[in-house]
Every structure is written in C-alpha cells, then in structure tokens.
Design a protein around this motif. Structure first.
Motif, PDB file in Angstrom:
ATOM      1  N   UNK A 162       0.856  -1.183   0.000  1.00 44.76           N
ATOM      2  CA  UNK A 162       0.000   0.000   0.000  1.00 44.76           C
ATOM      3  C   UNK A 162       0.891   1.230   0.000  1.00 44.76           C
ATOM      4  N   UNK A 163       0.496   2.261  -0.781  1.00 48.22           N
ATOM      5  CA  UNK A 163       1.319   3.456  -0.976  1.00 48.22           C
ATOM      6  C   UNK A 163       0.506   4.711  -0.702  1.00 48.22           C
ATOM      7  N   UNK A 164       1.199   5.764  -0.264  1.00 54.99           N
ATOM      8  CA  UNK A 164       0.512   7.031   0.033  1.00 54.99           C
ATOM      9  C   UNK A 164       0.403   7.942  -1.180  1.00 54.99           C
ATOM     10  N   UNK A 165       0.869   7.486  -2.337  1.00 53.68           N
ATOM     11  CA  UNK A 165       0.744   8.269  -3.564  1.00 53.68           C
ATOM     12  C   UNK A 165       0.215   7.372  -4.685  1.00 53.68           C
ATOM     13  N   UNK A 166      -0.257   7.980  -5.750  1.00 50.57           N
ATOM     14  CA  UNK A 166      -0.979   7.263  -6.796  1.00 50.57           C
ATOM     15  C   UNK A 166      -0.096   6.489  -7.767  1.00 50.57           C
ATOM     16  N   UNK A 167       1.213   6.717  -7.736  1.00 49.95           N
ATOM     17  CA  UNK A 167       2.102   6.070  -8.706  1.00 49.95           C
ATOM     18  C   UNK A 167       3.219   5.310  -8.007  1.00 49.95           C
ATOM     19  N   UNK A 168       2.919   4.119  -7.462  1.00 49.04           N
ATOM     20  CA  UNK A 168       3.968   3.350  -6.789  1.00 49.04           C
ATOM     21  C   UNK A 168       5.041   2.887  -7.766  1.00 49.04           C
ATOM     22  N   UNK A 169       6.259   2.785  -7.253  1.00 47.29           N
ATOM     23  CA  UNK A 169       7.384   2.368  -8.083  1.00 47.29           C
ATOM     24  C   UNK A 169       7.556   0.859  -7.958  1.00 47.29           C
ATOM     25  N   UNK A 170       7.629   0.191  -9.117  1.00 54.58           N
ATOM     26  CA  UNK A 170       7.868  -1.246  -9.112  1.00 54.58           C
ATOM     27  C   UNK A 170       7.030  -1.951 -10.153  1.00 54.58           C
ATOM     28  N   UNK A 171       7.373  -3.211 -10.377  1.00 54.07           N
ATOM     29  CA  UNK A 171       6.652  -4.025 -11.349  1.00 54.07           C
ATOM     30  C   UNK A 171       5.375  -4.568 -10.719  1.00 54.07           C
ATOM     31  N   UNK A 172       4.338  -4.654 -11.541  1.00 57.86           N
ATOM     32  CA  UNK A 172       3.107  -5.263 -11.066  1.00 57.86           C
ATOM     33  C   UNK A 172       1.885  -4.465 -11.446  1.00 57.86           C
ATOM     34  N   UNK A 173       0.750  -4.906 -10.930  1.00 53.92           N
ATOM     35  CA  UNK A 173      -0.530  -4.260 -11.195  1.00 53.92           C
ATOM     36  C   UNK A 173      -0.760  -3.144 -10.188  1.00 53.92           C
ATOM     37  N   UNK A 174      -1.133  -1.965 -10.688  1.00 54.93           N
ATOM     38  CA  UNK A 174      -1.402  -0.805  -9.840  1.00 54.93           C
ATOM     39  C   UNK A 174      -2.912  -0.660  -9.690  1.00 54.93           C
ATOM     40  N   UNK A 175      -3.359  -0.501  -8.457  1.00 55.01           N
ATOM     41  CA  UNK A 175      -4.763  -0.320  -8.135  1.00 55.01           C
ATOM     42  C   UNK A 175      -4.966   0.993  -7.402  1.00 55.01           C
ATOM     43  N   UNK A 176      -6.103   1.610  -7.614  1.00 56.87           N
ATOM     44  CA  UNK A 176      -6.517   2.755  -6.809  1.00 56.87           C
ATOM     45  C   UNK A 176      -7.170   2.207  -5.543  1.00 56.87           C
ATOM     46  N   UNK A 177      -6.830   2.784  -4.396  1.00 61.12           N
ATOM     47  CA  UNK A 177      -7.449   2.383  -3.132  1.00 61.12           C
ATOM     48  C   UNK A 177      -8.631   3.316  -2.880  1.00 61.12           C
ATOM     49  N   UNK A 178      -9.834   2.743  -2.847  1.00 60.09           N
ATOM     50  CA  UNK A 178     -11.046   3.532  -2.622  1.00 60.09           C
ATOM     51  C   UNK A 178     -11.365   3.690  -1.143  1.00 60.09           C
ATOM     52  N   UNK A 179     -10.982   2.709  -0.345  1.00 56.47           N
ATOM     53  CA  UNK A 179     -11.252   2.725   1.100  1.00 56.47           C
ATOM     54  C   UNK A 179     -10.353   1.669   1.732  1.00 56.47           C
ATOM     55  N   UNK A 180     -10.004   1.864   2.986  1.00 53.31           N
ATOM     56  CA  UNK A 180      -9.227   0.878   3.731  1.00 53.31           C
ATOM     57  C   UNK A 180      -9.917   0.637   5.060  1.00 53.31           C
ATOM     58  N   UNK A 181     -10.413  -0.578   5.262  1.00 57.85           N
ATOM     59  CA  UNK A 181     -10.964  -0.986   6.558  1.00 57.85           C
ATOM     60  C   UNK A 181      -9.832  -1.618   7.354  1.00 57.85           C
ATOM     61  N   UNK A 182      -9.659  -1.188   8.606  1.00 62.81           N
ATOM     62  CA  UNK A 182      -8.511  -1.652   9.404  1.00 62.81           C
ATOM     63  C   UNK A 182      -8.920  -2.053  10.823  1.00 62.81           C
TER      64      UNK A 182
END
Length: 194
Positions: A162-182
């Motif tokens: 999980x990242x605090x910005x919209x463009x994480x660095x690295x290989x893989x699938x990028x998803x937008x986080x709409x909500x986080x239940x914790x």
C-alpha cells in the motif's frame, strides 16, 4: 495470517462510478469486522496506470481463519455474489508482513506483483528471499505496508504493498485504493511468519 483477493473484471464500457458508489455506501461495513487485519477496496480502470481492464479487486489480510470464514460464508460476500456472480477467490498464506514509513497515512494506491516459484528453487531459501523483499519494500518512502505471501497449491508468490501516492514504483498491477478498513491492523504480526 491469510491473504485473500478476488477480481471482478468488468466490461470495457462499464461505468466505474458504480463501483465507487458501492464502496462509498458499503465500505464502512467491514470497519469493525472481527479477525480482519485490513481490507483494501481496490479498483483498476482501463487505460489508467497501465491497466488493460476495468476491475474491482479487494485485497484482504486476515489475522484469523475464523474471521475469513465468517466473511466468506456470511452476508457480505453473499451480497457480492448476488450482484456479480461467484468469483474465484485467490488465497495465499502470509510469509511476512511489514509496516512502512508511511504507515499512518491514507493509502492512495496498491501494487501487486505475482510470480511463479521456480520449480528448481529451494523452498526455505526462496521463502526467506520473499520475506527479505517485503522488508526492503516496506522501507521505501511512501509505503504504508508490504506483504509477501505464497499459494502452495499453485506455487504462486505475491507481493502486495500500500502506498501514500498514486504512482507506486515497481513491477506489477497498480490499483486505486477507494477505502481501507482496518479493524485489527494493529494485531497483524510483523516480520517473518515462520
């Protein structure tokens, strides 16, 4: 700990506002769910961040098998099945989980990298390498958390962060986080899980 994800791939012309509304209206329902470390409500839109598809793909990190089972056999998952059909539920056993320097921030994106475990790999050494990679990933700027897990049925490994910005660095699938239940994030065990 158990990691779980299902992917609902939607038509190319699907109004992803429907998914946003679904999460806005129902996302809070798991904010107090027993046994759940976190649920990241994830979405990909075709043509954004390299995504070839429209997809709703929540990712869960469970502290307990009882909590995971209560969800899968309960009304929340049944509602999803009623609306979209029964998806394949991917399931991995967690090898390592680490909190990152942005642990208290709100996540904006998630990065998922899946890979096959080589048939010739020494399993103890490979598992240790995956755990070390989760630790290194968790140390990067902007990372809330990083998890490494493996499915011993298919021998697929997954890194999820999980990242605090919209463009994480690295290989893989990028998803937008709409909500986080914790509800039980503070109970998630840190480090290697063996």
């Amino acid at each position: 700990m158990h990691a779980l994800q299902y992917e609902i791939t939607l038509p190319a012309d699907y109004d992803m506002g429907v998914i946003r509304h679904r999460v806005e209206s129902k996302g809070h329902l798991l904010d107090d769910f027993p046994g759940l470390g976190f649920k990241a409500y994830l979405m990909r839109e075709r043509g954004r961040a390299g995504s070839p598809v429209n997809q709703y793909a929540p990712f869960y990190l469970w502290n307990t098998a009882e909590g995971m089972n209560s969800f899968l056999w309960g009304p929340g998952f049944r509602g999803l099945v009623d609306d979209f059909g029964r998806p394949v539920v991917q399931h991995w056993t967690v090898l390592a989980h680490e909190e990152g320097p942005a642990a208290t921030a709100s996540p904006r994106a998630a990065l998922r990298h899946r890979q096959q475990v080589p048939a010739t790999a020494s399993l103890p050494e490979y598992a240790a390498e995956l755990a070390d990679e989760a630790r290194r990933l968790a140390g990067r700027d902007g990372v809330l958390s990083a998890t490494a897990a493996i499915d011993p049925r298919t021998w697929e490994a997954v890194h999820f962060s999980l990242w605090d910005h919209a463009s994480p660095e690295g290989a893989g699938d990028v998803f937008e986080v709409l909500h986080l239940s914790t509800p039980e994030r503070e109970k998630l065990a840190r480090g290697r899980q063996w």
